[in-house]
Write a protein that holds these residues in place. Structure first.
Motif, short mmCIF file in Angstrom:
data_model
loop_
_atom_site.label_atom_id
_atom_site.label_comp_id
_atom_site.label_asym_id
_atom_site.label_seq_id
_atom_site.Cartn_x
_atom_site.Cartn_y
_atom_site.Cartn_z
N ARG A 1 34.44 41.65 37.51
CA ARG A 1 34.86 40.71 36.46
C ARG A 1 36.35 40.42 36.56
N ARG A 2 37.15 41.44 36.78
CA ARG A 2 38.60 41.22 36.90
C ARG A 2 38.92 40.35 38.11
N TYR B 1 29.70 37.44 37.84
CA TYR B 1 31.01 38.00 38.16
C TYR B 1 31.12 38.25 39.67
N PHE C 1 35.37 30.25 34.14
CA PHE C 1 35.24 31.68 33.85
C PHE C 1 34.82 31.91 32.41
N ASP C 2 35.44 31.20 31.48
CA ASP C 2 35.11 31.40 30.06
C ASP C 2 33.69 30.96 29.75
N ASP D 1 31.86 34.11 30.79
CA ASP D 1 32.27 35.32 30.10
C ASP D 1 32.05 35.25 28.59
N LYS E 1 40.00 28.80 34.26
CA LYS E 1 39.70 29.33 32.94
C LYS E 1 38.42 28.75 32.34
N LYS F 1 37.97 36.73 37.28
CA LYS F 1 38.91 36.07 36.37
C LYS F 1 40.15 35.58 37.10
N ARG F 2 40.58 36.35 38.09
CA ARG F 2 41.76 35.94 38.86
C ARG F 2 41.47 34.74 39.75
#
Length: 408
Positions: free
Chosen positions: A39-40, A358, A51-52, A55, A48, A43-44
């Protein structure tokens, strides 16, 4: 304490250097040990808005938080002094074998997260010997997914549209392509209020605005992939230009009833599973219609916020209908231990959505493979530590659900 200079022959066994890994993607993925690590990474590497969309969930995002807490709030009860040198993680689900007690859930707009999309998921499912589920809102065609997983198990997830003929045309295509299971999703009469998407101005396809351009600067690889590959298309329609909410509201039919479900069941030649069950009464009602399975799910918290927690609901539903149908579970699964706990409490199978996405966002098909491998390793290790060698040996005695939220 007497001290001395170390001798060369004493140092030699300690001088072990890892072979350098020059493939940056492989190096990143190998370093990911949990789904949260993926997941981290995701996100990178992902803008946004995309990803959002993956997530996030509905409104205050209470449902998804509670679902994850439910898996945190368990106690495992291991048995000791068992021979666990060999462990089997597969069994029969809906009339056919699976190698692991989880499969890939249907997810919408998947190529928007990463351009390999559903094809990467289908390839990973084939490799792992698990089912792959294609969403009505998927971004690969029914036929292309079948080609990507020709010998494996493909499931098709159906939303009933206002235009019934279009819905049933998809069902017919999936049957002709050899899909063995139809997942009829029943918890979306209208789209949930996904506030992250509204705040991000989420659209299909993603729009190039000053905000998205600024957000893209540290993520050029995603945009290069997106702009140089096939335009976003869907399993169920050719193109769409507008927001996600507008698309969903034009499609979902708030008039669907149990009679429609019975009619759909009669049209499908394979297994029929109803996804989105959130009460014991509704579980019993659809089982009475003769479906082959149910999925306890609150849509990953993306529909009704503060909805029932599927993992908490599981024991009661299994007690009522488990002898008559197969009970599957999704929402909140982030580890193999979560999956083992669900199986112990009576689930026949589980579905992973965000965990798979992810991995996809972190590294395409290789990232999905890594997500599946992480979960598979965790499932097997948890079983060994519990002292069981097969899924059939798991029972409610292995899990205690601890209380954080209880009705007044």
């Amino acid at each position: 304490m007497k001290r001395q200079l170390p001798k060369v022959h004493d140092l030699a066994p300690l001088m072990k250097f890892k072979k350098p890994e020059f493939d940056a993607k492989k190096r990143r993925l190998d370093a990911a040990l949990t789904i949260e690590d993926l997941r981290r990474l995701a996100k990178r590497r992902t803008p946004k808005a995309a990803f959002d969309y993956t997530d996030g969930s509905a409104e205050a995002e209470i449902s998804i938080g509670r679902a994850r807490e439910a898996f945190t709030d368990i106690q495992f009860n291991p048995a000791i002094l068992r021979d666990v040198s060999k462990v089997s993680t597969g069994w029969q689900v809906l009339g056919a074998p699976v190698s692991l007690p989880f499969g890939i859930a249907p997810t919408g707009f998947t190529r928007m997260m990463q351009t390999e999309g559903e094809i990467a998921g289908a390839h990973a499912a084939a490799r792992a010997g698990i089912p792959f589920s294609l969403s009505t809102m998927g971004t690969a065609s029914i036929e292309d997914v079948q080609k990507a997983n020709p010998l494996g198990r493909n499931w098709f997830q159906l939303y009933m549209w206002k235009e019934r003929e279009r819905s049933m045309a998809l069902v017919d295509r999936a049957a002709k392509a050899g899909y063995d299971t139809l997942l009829v999703t029943v918890d979306v009469p209208v789209a949930g209020a996904r506030l992250r998407d509204k705040r991000n101005g989420m659209s299909i396809p993603p729009a190039l605005t000053p905000g998205t351009v600024l957000n893209a600067l540290p993520r050029p690889h995603w945009w290069i992939d997106f702009l140089t590959t096939e335009p976003l298309a869907f399993a169920s329609l050719d193109r769409w230009s507008g927001t996600v909410a507008e698309l969903l509201d034009t499609m979902f039919d708030p008039t669907v009833t149990f009679d429609d479900l019975a009619w759909i069941r009669d049209q499908w030649p394979g297994k029929v599973v109803v996804k989105g069950i959130q009460t014991v009464a509704d579980a019993q009602a659809v089982v009475d219609l003769g479906v082959d399975g149910i999925v306890l799910s609150n849509h990953g918290g993306r529909q009704l916020d503060r909805a029932p927690i599927p993992f908490h609901l599981l024991p009661d539903v299994v007690r009522e209908v488990g002898s008559d149908t197969e009970v599957l579970l999704d929402t909140g699964i982030m580890s193999g231990a979560d999956i083992v706990a669900a199986i112990a409490l009576g689930a026949r199978f589980t579905l992973i959505g965000r965990a798979y996405l992810y991995g996809l966002m972190a590294g395409g098909e290789a990232g999905v493979n890594r997500a599946v491998d992480i979960l598979a390793e965790q499932v097997e290790r948890t079983m060994r530590l519990l002292g069981v060698t097969a899924l059939e040996e798991l029972s409610p005695a292995h899990v205690t659900q601890l209380t954080r939220l209880a009705p007044r």
